[in-house]
Design a protein around this motif. Sequence first.
Motif, PDB file in Angstrom:
ATOM      1  N   GLN A  46     -36.594 -65.351   8.115  1.00 57.02           N
ATOM      2  CA  GLN A  46     -35.472 -66.097   8.691  1.00 57.02           C
ATOM      3  C   GLN A  46     -35.904 -67.184   9.667  1.00 57.02           C
ATOM      4  N   ASP A  47     -37.127 -67.055  10.181  1.00 54.35           N
ATOM      5  CA  ASP A  47     -37.678 -68.174  10.951  1.00 54.35           C
ATOM      6  C   ASP A  47     -39.161 -68.281  10.631  1.00 54.35           C
ATOM      7  N   ALA A 104     -44.881 -64.320  13.607  1.00 52.34           N
ATOM      8  CA  ALA A 104     -44.695 -63.991  15.024  1.00 52.34           C
ATOM      9  C   ALA A 104     -43.465 -64.678  15.575  1.00 52.34           C
ATOM     10  N   ALA A 105     -42.967 -64.167  16.679  1.00 54.69           N
ATOM     11  CA  ALA A 105     -41.868 -64.810  17.386  1.00 54.69           C
ATOM     12  C   ALA A 105     -42.342 -66.191  17.843  1.00 54.69           C
ATOM     13  N   GLY A 160     -40.652 -48.559   7.522  1.00 46.88           N
ATOM     14  CA  GLY A 160     -40.432 -49.480   8.647  1.00 46.88           C
ATOM     15  C   GLY A 160     -40.556 -48.828  10.015  1.00 46.88           C
ATOM     16  N   THR A 161     -41.393 -47.812  10.140  1.00 49.45           N
ATOM     17  CA  THR A 161     -41.767 -47.138  11.407  1.00 49.45           C
ATOM     18  C   THR A 161     -40.633 -46.365  12.080  1.00 49.45           C
ATOM     19  N   VAL A 183     -29.671 -66.434  12.174  1.00 46.22           N
ATOM     20  CA  VAL A 183     -30.631 -65.344  11.999  1.00 46.22           C
ATOM     21  C   VAL A 183     -29.867 -64.030  12.073  1.00 46.22           C
ATOM     22  N   LEU A 184     -29.952 -63.256  11.001  1.00 43.54           N
ATOM     23  CA  LEU A 184     -29.190 -62.007  10.927  1.00 43.54           C
ATOM     24  C   LEU A 184     -30.011 -60.841  11.466  1.00 43.54           C
ATOM     25  N   ASP A 185     -29.291 -59.810  11.898  1.00 38.67           N
ATOM     26  CA  ASP A 185     -29.931 -58.624  12.473  1.00 38.67           C
ATOM     27  C   ASP A 185     -30.355 -57.666  11.356  1.00 38.67           C
ATOM     28  N   ILE A 186     -31.259 -58.166  10.492  1.00 35.75           N
ATOM     29  CA  ILE A 186     -31.778 -57.372   9.370  1.00 35.75           C
ATOM     30  C   ILE A 186     -33.296 -57.522   9.348  1.00 35.75           C
ATOM     31  N   GLY A 187     -33.954 -56.611   8.624  1.00 29.21           N
ATOM     32  CA  GLY A 187     -35.420 -56.593   8.613  1.00 29.21           C
ATOM     33  C   GLY A 187     -36.022 -57.624   7.680  1.00 29.21           C
ATOM     34  N   ASP A 188     -35.573 -58.855   7.778  1.00 25.57           N
ATOM     35  CA  ASP A 188     -36.028 -59.937   6.903  1.00 25.57           C
ATOM     36  C   ASP A 188     -36.787 -60.957   7.739  1.00 25.57           C
ATOM     37  N   GLY A 189     -38.101 -60.937   7.601  1.00 24.67           N
ATOM     38  CA  GLY A 189     -38.965 -61.786   8.410  1.00 24.67           C
ATOM     39  C   GLY A 189     -39.030 -63.232   7.964  1.00 24.67           C
ATOM     40  N   TRP A 228     -36.934 -50.589   4.797  1.00 29.85           N
ATOM     41  CA  TRP A 228     -35.994 -50.899   5.861  1.00 29.85           C
ATOM     42  C   TRP A 228     -34.544 -50.596   5.458  1.00 29.85           C
TER      43      TRP A 228
END
Lengths: 394, 394
Positions: free
Chosen positions: A24-25, A44-45, A199-200, A16-22, A166
Motif C-alpha cells: 500500500q506504500d 519499511a515505514a 503472521g506471528t 491505506v487500509l488496516d489490512i496486512g497488505d504491504g 494473515w
Amino acid sequence: MKIESVDFFYLSMPEVLDIGDGSQDACLVRVQAGGLAGWGECEAAPLPTIAAFVCPMSHSACKPVQASVLGQALNDAADIERIGNLVRDRSLDLLQAEHTLSGIDMALWDLLGKRLSEPAYRLLGYPRAYPKLPYASMLFGETAESTYQKARSARSLGFRAAKFGWGPIGLGTVQADVEQFQAAREGLGADGTLLVDIGTVWRDDVVAAALRLPSLKEVRATWLEEPFVSGALEAYKQLSLQSGSVKLAGGEGCHNFHMARHMIDYAGIGFVQIDAGRIGGITVAKKAADYAHARGVSYVNHTFTSHLALSASLQPFAGLEHDIIAEYPAEPKSLATDLTVNHIHLDGDGYIRVPESPGLGMEVNAAKLGPYVVDAEIRVNNQTLYRTPRLEGL
Amino acid sequence: MKIESVDFFYLSMPEVLDIGDGSQDACLVRVQAGGLAGWGECEAAPLPTIAAFVCPMSHSACKPVQASVLGQALNDAADIERIGNLVRDRSLDLLQAEHTLSGIDMALWDLLGKRLSEPAYRLLGYPRAYPKLPYASMLFGETAESTYQKARSARSLGFRAAKFGWGPIGLGTVQADVEQFQAAREGLGADGTLLVDIGTVWRDDVVAAALRLPSLKEVRATWLEEPFVSGALEAYKQLSLQSGSVKLAGGEGCHNFHMARHMIDYAGIGFVQIDAGRIGGITVAKKAADYAHARGVSYVNHTFTSHLALSASLQPFAGLEHDIIAEYPAEPKSLATDLTVNHIHLDGDGYIRVPESPGLGMEVNAAKLGPYVVDAEIRVNNQTLYRTPRLEGL
C-alpha cells in the motif's frame, strides 16, 4: 565512481487500509554515481526510514546513514560490502538504519550491474540463475469460502503454488482455521503446493500453534510460516519437534545477518524467508542464503511489494538450483504494479526467472508515479534535512 | 485514567562530537493522563524515534506507535504491559518502534507510580530496593596516561568501580590495549572493580578478542563487555569458553526481550546489560531481569545519559539483592545533568539507591532545558505530523 546522491521517495496509495497488505506504500531509493542511477526499495515505514538517513548525529555510533554512503567509492562488489559495514558500525545504535540501508544496498547492486553490464546475481558470484516456482502470496479471505475462491483464482492465473496468510487466521477458533486450511487446499487442487502463514499472531504460544498441526498435516501444507515472532527461537524449536512433514518457515523480520543465523541455528526451521528490503539489502541476504544452503535450510525470498523488490529479492538465491520456491505478490495494489515499466511474469509452466539485464533489470516507471508521491518534509532548527525530491530528475 | 497526550522533546548539546558519548543529545518523552505527567527517555536517535511515533500507517502491522498508545486506559501495571504488546503487534514491521516505545513505557511507570504514590520498583513487584555499587562509566583516554588519570579521578570521586570503554581500545595493537588495561588498573587501585568495554569494534572476530584475554586476566578485569555486536552469539560463546575469570558482558543493543534471552541462552555471558531506553522500557527490562536471575546471569543496567534514564534503568533490578553492579554515567554532558532537578548521588560508602519517591522519583528541570531544545518539524502532504511542543506546558 563516487556516490553523488541518494534520494528517497515516499509513495503511497491514496488510502491505506488496516489490512496486512504491504504493497500500500513504498519507500523507493535512487542512488546516482558516474552518470548512472540505481534503484532499490526499503520494505519499511517510509518516514522513519528517511529520518534515519538524514537525522543529525547523536554520537559516534549513532550517525545518520547518509554519513556512511554519500561520497563513497563504488567500483566493485567489495565496495558495497564495505559501505554496509560502515553503516552498521557508524549507525549501530540507530535501530531503523538497517531498513534504510536495505534499499540503498539494492540500488548499489543495480548501479554496479549497470556499470559493469552484468545482472546483479552474476556479480554476487552465481554463474547462472535457475528458474523459481513462484507462489501466489495472498491474504486469507474473511471466510473459508472466499479463501476457496482465491485459491481457485490463483490456480487459474497459472500458479502451481499459493500461500495464504494473515486476515482472520489464528485469531479465532481452531475449527475456523481448519476450515480455512481445507478451503485453501480444495481450491488449489491436490497437486498444488500449499503454504500457510500465521503472521506471528501467536507471538510465542506453542500450544496455540500445535493445536493446528493435525489439520495442517492433513491438508499437506508444505510449510507453516511465522507462527511466532522472529525472536521466539525456543518456541519455534519446540514446535518444530512436533511439526513432522509440515516444515516451519520464518525470518522475514530479520534485520541483520545474525538474526537469520539464529533462526537457522536454533529455531528448527526448514525454510528461512529473507526480505532483502529489511535485512540490510542484497549483500546481507546473499550471506544468509550461503549460510542456509550450507546447513540444509531452504532459502526463500520474502516479497510483498513491487517487482523492483521482487527482482532484488530473487538475486541472493538466484543460483541455488534446489531452493526453488519463491514468493510472488499476487494481489498488489496499483502502486506496486505501476512502480516498474517491466514485470517478472510467469512462464507457461508456472515458473519465473530473474531478469538477465544489467543490475536488477527493472525500469522504474517515473512517468506513472506522480500521483503516488507523498510530499514530505523534515526540518530541524530551521534547516530542511529532507524534502521530497522531484521524480522528473530521472 | 486515559492517556491524553504523548509529547516528544528532542534535546541536544549545541555541538555533538564524533565520540562514543551518548549524553550529547536526548529524546525526552512526556505522557499525560488524569492531570498527571510521567517522564521517560528513549536512548535513541531522536528524529527517527519521533517519526516512528507520528508516521502514517503503512499496513496493519506497520502502524505508528501513537496508534497503540493515545487514548489507552492506564490504571494498573497490566495496562502498561498491554500497551507494550499492542505496540509490538501493530508496529511489528516498524523497526524503530521499540526504541520509541522504550521512553513511553518509562513515562507510563512514572505516571502510574505518581497516581498510586508508589515507586516504580514496588509496582514491579519488588518489596524493597537494595543498594547498588555504581561504576564510573568512562571513555578510555586517547593515551594510557590519560586513562590512568581518569581512573584516579574516578577513585577520588568516591567510585569503587570503574569501566573504561570505546575511544582507541581494540582498534590498534594488542600491546597498546595492554598498556591501557594496565593504566586503568593502576589508576583504580588494587581493590577497585575494573570493567572493560570494547564497544563492538571486533564485530565477531574471536581471535582479536582472545589476544587480549591474558592481559585482562592479569589486571583482574571483572568483565569484558561487548567484544562483539549483540547478535554474534556464537562468537560470544566461543570466547566465553576461554575467558575464565573474566566474564563476558553484553546486551545493550537488545531491542526486545527475545534478544536478551538469546544472549542469556546461547552467548555464555556472565552479565546481561540492558538499556531500558532501548529494549522496550522498564516492562521488558524487568522481564529480562527475571529471566537472567533464574539462570544465574547477573543483570546490569546500561545507562549513559541522564539521571531520569538512570532511575528508570535501576527499577527493573532494584529488588535483586545480589545483582549489585550498576552503570553510572560519570562524564555526562551538561544536558544530561541539567535534565533533572534532583540527582542520584553516591553515598559515603560509594553506593547508590533507587529513589523512594513515587514513580521514577526524578523531577524534570524544564526551566533549564530551553537552550537544549531542538526545533523539529515533520510535514506530510501539507499536514504537520510533528512540531516541537512547548516545554512551558508542564
